[in-house]
Motif scaffolding. Sequence first.
Motif, mmCIF file in Angstrom:
data_model
loop_
_atom_site.group_PDB
_atom_site.id
_atom_site.type_symbol
_atom_site.label_atom_id
_atom_site.label_comp_id
_atom_site.label_asym_id
_atom_site.label_seq_id
_atom_site.Cartn_x
_atom_site.Cartn_y
_atom_site.Cartn_z
ATOM 1 N N TYR A 35 0.845 -1.186 0.000
ATOM 2 C CA TYR A 35 0.000 0.000 0.000
ATOM 3 C C TYR A 35 0.883 1.239 0.000
ATOM 4 N N PHE A 45 -4.185 0.793 -2.242
ATOM 5 C CA PHE A 45 -3.701 -0.541 -2.549
ATOM 6 C C PHE A 45 -2.874 -0.527 -3.834
ATOM 7 N N ASN A 56 -3.678 -9.614 -7.341
ATOM 8 C CA ASN A 56 -4.566 -8.468 -7.385
ATOM 9 C C ASN A 56 -3.724 -7.233 -7.606
ATOM 10 N N LEU A 90 3.701 0.779 2.705
ATOM 11 C CA LEU A 90 3.372 -0.199 3.740
ATOM 12 C C LEU A 90 3.177 -1.573 3.129
ATOM 13 N N GLN A 102 -5.242 -8.471 7.679
ATOM 14 C CA GLN A 102 -3.929 -8.099 7.196
ATOM 15 C C GLN A 102 -3.190 -7.353 8.294
ATOM 16 N N PHE A 104 0.086 -5.097 9.271
ATOM 17 C CA PHE A 104 0.990 -4.173 8.597
ATOM 18 C C PHE A 104 2.350 -4.095 9.258
ATOM 19 N N GLY A 105 3.344 -3.833 8.424
ATOM 20 C CA GLY A 105 4.671 -3.511 8.906
ATOM 21 C C GLY A 105 4.767 -2.024 9.227
ATOM 22 N N PRO A 106 5.950 -1.570 9.658
ATOM 23 C CA PRO A 106 6.127 -0.163 10.038
ATOM 24 C C PRO A 106 6.239 0.780 8.849
ATOM 25 N N TYR B 36 -8.474 0.176 11.930
ATOM 26 C CA TYR B 36 -7.054 0.189 12.255
ATOM 27 C C TYR B 36 -6.745 1.472 13.020
ATOM 28 N N GLN B 38 -3.492 4.023 13.859
ATOM 29 C CA GLN B 38 -2.135 4.334 13.397
ATOM 30 C C GLN B 38 -1.564 5.476 14.216
ATOM 31 N N ARG B 41 4.125 7.964 12.537
ATOM 32 C CA ARG B 41 5.347 7.304 12.066
ATOM 33 C C ARG B 41 5.352 5.792 12.327
ATOM 34 N N LYS B 42 4.147 5.205 12.456
ATOM 35 C CA LYS B 42 4.044 3.756 12.640
ATOM 36 C C LYS B 42 3.119 3.187 11.574
ATOM 37 N N GLY B 43 3.142 1.864 11.419
ATOM 38 C CA GLY B 43 2.199 1.211 10.531
ATOM 39 C C GLY B 43 0.845 1.044 11.205
ATOM 40 N N PRO B 44 -0.224 0.876 10.429
ATOM 41 C CA PRO B 44 -1.554 0.657 11.008
ATOM 42 C C PRO B 44 -1.604 -0.634 11.819
ATOM 43 N N LEU B 46 -4.230 -3.376 13.598
ATOM 44 C CA LEU B 46 -5.610 -3.827 13.553
ATOM 45 C C LEU B 46 -6.254 -3.752 14.937
ATOM 46 N N TYR B 49 -12.292 -6.280 13.766
ATOM 47 C CA TYR B 49 -12.614 -6.932 12.492
ATOM 48 C C TYR B 49 -14.031 -7.476 12.598
ATOM 49 N N LEU B 88 -8.408 4.482 11.131
ATOM 50 C CA LEU B 88 -8.709 4.219 9.733
ATOM 51 C C LEU B 88 -9.738 3.102 9.625
ATOM 52 N N SER B 92 -13.232 -4.774 2.594
ATOM 53 C CA SER B 92 -12.829 -5.572 1.442
ATOM 54 C C SER B 92 -13.978 -6.482 1.039
ATOM 55 N N THR B 98 -9.241 -9.204 -2.078
ATOM 56 C CA THR B 98 -8.561 -9.121 -0.785
ATOM 57 C C THR B 98 -7.985 -7.735 -0.526
ATOM 58 N N ALA B 99 -8.069 -6.841 -1.501
ATOM 59 C CA ALA B 99 -7.521 -5.493 -1.308
ATOM 60 C C ALA B 99 -8.331 -4.751 -0.264
ATOM 61 N N LEU B 100 -7.649 -4.081 0.630
ATOM 62 C CA LEU B 100 -8.334 -3.250 1.617
ATOM 63 C C LEU B 100 -8.554 -1.862 1.020
ATOM 64 N N PHE B 102 -9.490 1.809 2.071
ATOM 65 C CA PHE B 102 -9.436 2.585 3.309
ATOM 66 C C PHE B 102 -10.173 3.907 3.208
ATOM 67 N N LYS B 104 -9.908 7.847 4.698
ATOM 68 C CA LYS B 104 -8.711 8.671 4.838
ATOM 69 C C LYS B 104 -8.243 8.796 6.283
#
Lengths: 113, 112
Positions: A35, A45, A56, A90, A102, A104-106, B36, B38, B41-44, B46, B49, B88, B92, B98-100, B102, B104
Motif C-alpha cells: 500500500y 492498494f 490483485n 506499507l 492483514q 501491517f509492517g512499520p 485500524y 495508526q 510514524r508507525k504502521g496501522p 488492527l 474486524y 482508519l 474488502s 482481498t484489497a483493503l 481505506f 482517509k
Amino acid sequence: KAGVTQTPRYLIKTRGQQVTLSCSPISGHRSVSWYQQTPGQGLQFLFEYFSETQRNKGNFPGRFSGRQFSNSRSEMNVSTLELGDSALYLCASSMALAGDTQYFGPGTRLTVL
Amino acid sequence: QKEVEQDPGPLSVPEGAIVSLNCTYSNSAFQYFMWYRQYSRKGPELLMYTYSSGNKEDGRFTAQVDKSSKYISLFIRDSQPSDSATYLCAMSGGQAGTALIFGKGTTLSVSS
C-alpha cells in the motif's frame, strides 16, 4: 511471533532513479500486499502477491512493480521516480484466505527530491 | 464519490469521554470491515474486524456494521490519552477481492 518487517525504514532518492523496497511477512503468512500512504490520497492498494504470483492489482502505473519469493518475502520496485512518489510504503501480510486480516509492517518512508 | 468516506477530524475529547468514529461506503459488495489505529510514524495496527452486519465488542472498543445503510462505526469508551492516534476504517470483498479499501482516517486527540 515476529511481526512484518520492512527494509529500509527511510530512503531518499532523486527524480528519475529507481528504488527497491523489501518486506518479510509474518511466519506462515503466504500473502503480501503493498500500500502507498500519502497525506492527500490516504492509503491506497498497490498489489498483492500470493505463491509468487500477483493476484490483485490496484490502479497504479506500470512503474510500480513487485515480486514474491518462494519464502514469501516480497519486494516492490518503483522505476523512474517522480516527486509524487514520495510516500510511506506499507507492506501487509495475511494467511491469504478471503476476508483474512492483514497485519501491517512499520513502512518505508520514501522521499523523492 | 469515493468508495469509502471518513471525516478526517481532527476530533478532540477529554479523557474519559465516549468517542464515536464513522465511515460510509458506496460498494454494497463489501463484506469485511476493519478498524485500524495508526500512531505517528508507525504502521496501522488492527483494532477490530467484523464480517457482514452486526456488533463486536473488545474491551473498551465496539464496532458496528449496518450494511443496509452502508455505515460502520467504532465506539471507544472511557477514552485515554494513549488512544490519541489516527483511526482508519477499511473494508474488502466483492470486486476489490482481498484489497483493503481505506477511508482517509480520523485524527483523534484525547486530553488528560
